[in-house]
Design a protein around this motif. Structure first.
Motif, mmCIF file in Angstrom:
data_model
loop_
_atom_site.group_PDB
_atom_site.id
_atom_site.type_symbol
_atom_site.label_atom_id
_atom_site.label_comp_id
_atom_site.label_asym_id
_atom_site.label_seq_id
_atom_site.Cartn_x
_atom_site.Cartn_y
_atom_site.Cartn_z
ATOM 1 N N GLY A 239 0.845 -1.196 0.000
ATOM 2 C CA GLY A 239 0.000 0.000 0.000
ATOM 3 C C GLY A 239 0.875 1.238 0.000
ATOM 4 O O GLY A 239 1.562 1.512 0.981
ATOM 5 N N LEU A 240 0.865 1.962 -1.125
ATOM 6 C CA LEU A 240 1.729 3.150 -1.257
ATOM 7 C C LEU A 240 0.902 4.426 -1.203
ATOM 8 O O LEU A 240 1.006 5.286 -2.061
ATOM 9 C CB LEU A 240 2.507 3.088 -2.573
ATOM 10 N N GLY A 241 0.066 4.545 -0.188
ATOM 11 C CA GLY A 241 -0.752 5.748 -0.026
ATOM 12 C C GLY A 241 -0.071 6.734 0.907
ATOM 13 O O GLY A 241 1.158 6.788 1.002
ATOM 14 N N GLY B 162 1.898 4.459 3.441
ATOM 15 C CA GLY B 162 2.916 3.544 2.918
ATOM 16 C C GLY B 162 4.037 4.228 2.169
ATOM 17 O O GLY B 162 5.205 3.837 2.297
ATOM 18 N N ILE C 241 -1.736 -1.968 -5.820
ATOM 19 C CA ILE C 241 -2.574 -2.448 -6.922
ATOM 20 C C ILE C 241 -2.865 -1.328 -7.926
ATOM 21 O O ILE C 241 -3.472 -1.570 -8.956
ATOM 22 C CB ILE C 241 -3.912 -3.013 -6.383
ATOM 23 N N ASP C 242 -2.442 -0.111 -7.587
ATOM 24 C CA ASP C 242 -2.714 1.035 -8.450
ATOM 25 C C ASP C 242 -1.524 1.250 -9.403
ATOM 26 O O ASP C 242 -0.450 1.683 -8.978
ATOM 27 C CB ASP C 242 -2.934 2.267 -7.552
ATOM 28 N N VAL D 106 -2.596 -0.660 3.942
ATOM 29 C CA VAL D 106 -3.733 -0.467 3.044
ATOM 30 C C VAL D 106 -4.868 0.234 3.793
ATOM 31 O O VAL D 106 -4.885 0.294 5.017
ATOM 32 C CB VAL D 106 -4.238 -1.809 2.449
ATOM 33 N N ALA E 144 -9.701 -4.455 1.592
ATOM 34 C CA ALA E 144 -8.321 -4.265 1.102
ATOM 35 C C ALA E 144 -7.336 -5.060 1.954
ATOM 36 O O ALA E 144 -6.401 -5.678 1.439
ATOM 37 C CB ALA E 144 -7.955 -2.783 1.117
ATOM 38 N N ALA F 129 -4.923 -7.967 0.643
ATOM 39 C CA ALA F 129 -3.467 -7.771 0.805
ATOM 40 C C ALA F 129 -2.859 -8.979 1.524
ATOM 41 O O ALA F 129 -1.822 -9.508 1.099
ATOM 42 C CB ALA F 129 -3.194 -6.487 1.575
ATOM 43 N N GLU G 172 -2.894 -12.064 -0.696
ATOM 44 C CA GLU G 172 -1.970 -12.040 -1.839
ATOM 45 C C GLU G 172 -0.502 -12.118 -1.418
ATOM 46 O O GLU G 172 0.306 -12.766 -2.073
ATOM 47 C CB GLU G 172 -2.205 -10.769 -2.665
ATOM 48 N N SER H 287 -2.062 -0.306 9.287
ATOM 49 C CA SER H 287 -3.422 0.196 9.079
ATOM 50 C C SER H 287 -4.155 0.247 10.414
ATOM 51 O O SER H 287 -3.885 -0.557 11.310
ATOM 52 C CB SER H 287 -4.188 -0.736 8.135
ATOM 53 N N ARG I 111 0.464 7.350 12.880
ATOM 54 C CA ARG I 111 -0.146 8.534 13.489
ATOM 55 C C ARG I 111 -0.039 9.770 12.614
ATOM 56 O O ARG I 111 -0.357 10.864 13.055
ATOM 57 C CB ARG I 111 0.583 8.845 14.797
ATOM 58 N N THR J 154 -0.209 12.777 9.670
ATOM 59 C CA THR J 154 -1.251 13.640 9.117
ATOM 60 C C THR J 154 -0.760 14.164 7.769
ATOM 61 O O THR J 154 0.416 14.551 7.660
ATOM 62 C CB THR J 154 -1.464 14.870 10.042
ATOM 63 N N CYS K 28 -9.216 9.250 8.370
ATOM 64 C CA CYS K 28 -9.123 8.703 9.723
ATOM 65 C C CYS K 28 -10.165 9.225 10.720
ATOM 66 O O CYS K 28 -10.926 8.442 11.275
ATOM 67 C CB CYS K 28 -7.732 8.969 10.277
ATOM 68 N N ASP L 36 -12.399 6.428 12.404
ATOM 69 C CA ASP L 36 -11.789 5.707 13.531
ATOM 70 C C ASP L 36 -12.687 5.667 14.767
ATOM 71 O O ASP L 36 -12.685 4.653 15.489
ATOM 72 C CB ASP L 36 -10.402 6.291 13.856
HETATM 73 N N1 LIG Z 1 -3.872 9.095 5.875
HETATM 74 C C1 LIG Z 1 -3.488 9.282 7.105
HETATM 75 O O1 LIG Z 1 -3.138 10.408 7.449
HETATM 76 C C2 LIG Z 1 -3.433 8.140 8.108
HETATM 77 C C3 LIG Z 1 -2.905 8.397 9.361
HETATM 78 C C4 LIG Z 1 -2.823 7.370 10.288
HETATM 79 C C5 LIG Z 1 -3.313 6.121 9.965
HETATM 80 N N2 LIG Z 1 -3.848 5.885 8.750
HETATM 81 C C6 LIG Z 1 -4.336 4.541 8.459
HETATM 82 O O2 LIG Z 1 -3.401 3.912 7.591
HETATM 83 C C7 LIG Z 1 -4.083 3.078 6.644
HETATM 84 C C8 LIG Z 1 -3.739 3.536 5.238
HETATM 85 O O3 LIG Z 1 -4.181 4.858 5.063
HETATM 86 P P1 LIG Z 1 -3.736 5.723 3.820
HETATM 87 O O4 LIG Z 1 -4.186 7.101 4.104
HETATM 88 O O5 LIG Z 1 -2.314 5.509 3.474
HETATM 89 O O6 LIG Z 1 -4.650 5.056 2.680
HETATM 90 P P2 LIG Z 1 -4.504 5.283 1.097
HETATM 91 O O7 LIG Z 1 -5.832 4.998 0.530
HETATM 92 O O8 LIG Z 1 -3.845 6.593 0.801
HETATM 93 O O9 LIG Z 1 -3.472 4.163 0.678
HETATM 94 C C9 LIG Z 1 -3.780 2.820 0.668
HETATM 95 C C10 LIG Z 1 -3.054 2.205 -0.518
HETATM 96 O O10 LIG Z 1 -3.200 0.800 -0.443
HETATM 97 C C11 LIG Z 1 -3.354 0.320 -1.771
HETATM 98 N N3 LIG Z 1 -3.940 -1.011 -1.726
HETATM 99 C C12 LIG Z 1 -5.223 -1.370 -1.484
HETATM 100 N N4 LIG Z 1 -5.351 -2.708 -1.535
HETATM 101 C C13 LIG Z 1 -4.124 -3.195 -1.806
HETATM 102 C C14 LIG Z 1 -3.619 -4.511 -1.994
HETATM 103 N N5 LIG Z 1 -4.388 -5.578 -1.918
HETATM 104 N N6 LIG Z 1 -2.308 -4.646 -2.269
HETATM 105 C C15 LIG Z 1 -1.500 -3.580 -2.379
HETATM 106 N N7 LIG Z 1 -1.929 -2.305 -2.210
HETATM 107 C C16 LIG Z 1 -3.225 -2.134 -1.942
HETATM 108 C C17 LIG Z 1 -4.220 1.362 -2.438
HETATM 109 O O11 LIG Z 1 -4.147 1.293 -3.845
HETATM 110 C C18 LIG Z 1 -3.619 2.638 -1.877
HETATM 111 O O12 LIG Z 1 -2.570 3.136 -2.686
HETATM 112 C C19 LIG Z 1 -5.560 3.180 7.003
HETATM 113 O O13 LIG Z 1 -5.891 2.150 7.872
HETATM 114 C C20 LIG Z 1 -5.649 4.502 7.736
HETATM 115 O O14 LIG Z 1 -6.740 4.539 8.629
HETATM 116 C C21 LIG Z 1 -3.908 6.869 7.797
#
Ligand SMILES: NC(=O)c1ccc[n+]([C@@H]2O[C@H](COP(=O)([O-])OP(=O)(O)OC[C@H]3O[C@@H](n4cnc5c(N)ncnc54)[C@H](O)[C@@H]3O)[C@@H](O)[C@H]2O)c1
Length: 470
Positions: free
Chosen positions: A45-47, A50, A69-70, A123, A138, A142, A145, A160, A195, A197, A301, A305
């Motif tokens: 997961g490279l969001g 990640g 997966i993107d 993810v 997701a 993940a 796979e 996550s 944690r 932002t 979040c 949450d």
């Molecule tokens: N965004 C934030 O600021 C933040 C802060 C703290 C915690 N979190 C938590 O972290 C987790 C991820 O959040 P995020 O903001 O990075 O989400 P995001 O949607 O930005 O990133 C998730 C990534 O996972 C990929 N993905 C989904 N299914 C997949 C799979 N099967 N294999 C590989 N990649 C896959 C998606 O394509 C996406 O790029 C969540 O549980 C969220 O609650 C997020």
């Protein structure tokens, strides 16, 4: 074993304070640091979570593969570009540098996790919008796979956010099934919720203390060794379930505090006082730390949450937390109502009026539109008959929400401007000039971006969340 890493881990172990797992001794932790160069890491997961993790770990000398997966994200990372827009200090440079050095690459192939010593799962874990129940689609995919390719002895860290009980009830069995390995024997499993932002991703990743949930000593040792590579703050060890409750509780706490500020804002509006001044004065009283109100709560979040914390796995009937959610969910509708009031004061009915919504991202100076309060507000404005133009400097268009990049175009012919996001660009708008292109002159400020009296002096009607009338 790299001496610098050993030293860092020993120092870290000494700094660990809230150590509740009395059955896990601290001393042997110093023997757990793997050689810096040899560590192979897969980030799934490279969001928002990640990508900075992958880049920061690569910068410690690890060999990192990011799996997503993107295809667009994978292509962008492999080209040395961060796929995230908005202002993320240091991230673009770090991704470019680590890809150029050959330490970071991205792939869509889960098999690339097969040589990883550490697999961090990042993810998304949303909720069902109708029932508010957790949706682990997701996460399930993940694990299914990547699981079959995990090597014996690998550390799996779930970053996550999870509802309490998910590590034990879902993640562990799903991982054991997919990998055909036993957690605690052939695989080591920790929960280290993130944690960070948006807007401060790298800074938060390295500077904020972490909570590391491990249910056995080898997993804790490996988890500490991994996180010590890039976390400069304290790492607090605990068990899986406590880590789950901590993460969801810290965001539920924030949501409740914002709801309180929003309720005071609604009361202040009615009484004709300024909630922001009220807040300043409240906070002159010791131990009061009232937050700021606003046009609504968004992001991946905070809006979900609290629902994870009170998920069906928990029997206690929650009252405060769901009520806070309701208060915060009401704010975008309050914004729409303020637009109608401001238009009326400017001599225009909302039906057929053109409203320029400034800000589509939920957070200032980012492109993140997940659960943005702009959407329910726009829906409500449209329901009331308004013609809405949306502007955002970073966020992309989505179906039903065409986003303009040119603020002049958004304000041309507008009857009212509604500020939803406090992007820096909105603080320095030349409103005097922009006013000339508008039909009616009303501003609704959902983020305390402008001083009401100044706006009124320029000839606008001014309304705002938590503001009296000027
Ligand atoms: N965004 C934030 O600021 C933040 C802060 C703290 C915690 N979190 C938590 O972290 C987790 C991820 O959040 P995020 O903001 O990075 O989400 P995001 O949607 O930005 O990133 C998730 C990534 O996972 C990929 N993905 C989904 N299914 C997949 C799979 N099967 N294999 C590989 N990649 C896959 C998606 O394509 C996406 O790029 C969540 O549980 C969220 O609650 C997020």
């Amino acid at each position: 074993m790299a001496p610098a890493a050993t030293k860092a881990l020993c120092a870290l172990a000494r700094r660990v304070r809230s150590f509740s797992n009395s059955h896990i001794a601290l001393k042997p932790l110093c023997a757990a640091v793997p050689s810096e160069r040899s560590v192979k890491v897969a980030v799934v997961g490279l969001g928002y979570v990640g990508l900075p993790l992958a880049a920061a770990v690569a910068a410690t000398g690890a060999n990192v593969v990011g799996i997503d997966i993107d295809p667009e994200k994978v292509e962008s990372v492999n080209a040395g570009r961060s796929p995230l827009r908005g202002h993320e200090p240091g991230l673009d440079d770090l991704v470019r540098e680590q890809v150029a050095k050959g330490r970071l690459r991205a792939s869509m192939d889960p098999k690339t996790a097969s040589s990883a010593d550490v697999v961090a799962v990042c993810v998304e874990t949303p909720i069902d919008p109708a029932t508010h129940d957790p949706s682990y689609k997701a996460l399930k995919v993940a694990i299914a796979e990547v699981g079959p390719h995990l090597k014996s002895g690998a550390l799996v860290s779930i970053e996550s956010t999870l509802a309490p009980g998910t590590m034990d009830g879902f993640v562990r069995p799903a991982l054991e099934r997919a990998s055909r390995r036993t957690v605690g024997r052939d695989l080591h499993l920790v929960h280290c919720p993130e944690r960070l932002t948006a807007g401060k991703l790298l800074h938060h990743l390295t500077e904020l203390p972490r909570v590391l949930g491990a249910n056995d000593r080898p997993a804790l040792r490996k988890g500490l060794a991994f996180y010590a590579r890039f976390v400069k703050a304290e790492i607090h060890p605990t068990d899986w379930t406590t880590a789950e409750v901590v993460k969801t509780a810290e965001n539920a706490y924030w949501d409740v505090q914002i709801a309180f500020a929003n309720e005071v804002a609604l009361i202040s509006e009615e009484l004709g006082v300024d909630a922001y001044r009220v807040r300043e004065l409240v906070n002159t009283c010791p131990y009061r730390m009232m937050l700021i109100p606003g046009a609504g709560v968004g992001g991946h979040c905070i809006p979900k949450d609290p629902w994870l914390l009170v998920s069906p796995a928990v029997q206690t009937k929650p009252e405060l937390i769901p009520t806070a959610r309701e208060v915060n969910d009401f704010m975008p509708r309050r914004m729409a109502r303020l637009v109608e009031e401001a238009l009326a004061a400017a001599g225009r009915k909302i039906k057929g009026a053109r409203v320029a919504v400034l800000g589509f991202a939920y957070r200032e100076n980012t492109d993140d539109t997940r659960n943005t309060p702009a959407k329910p507000m726009i829906q409500e404005l449209r329901r009331r008959g308004a013609d809405v133009a949306i502007h955002d400097p970073f966020a992309r268009s989505e179906r039903g929400y065409a986003v303009l990049r040119d603020v002049k175009a958004a304000l041309r012919g507008a009857d009212c401007v509604a500020i939803v996001t406090a992007h820096d660009a909105y603080r320095t708008l030349d409103l005097k000039t922009l006013r000339r292109g508008m039909r009616h002159h009303a501003i609704v400020d959902g983020r305390n971006v402008y001083a009401g009296p100044d706006i009124v002096k320029m000839g606008f009607v001014y309304r705002g969340i938590g503001k009296g009338q000027f």
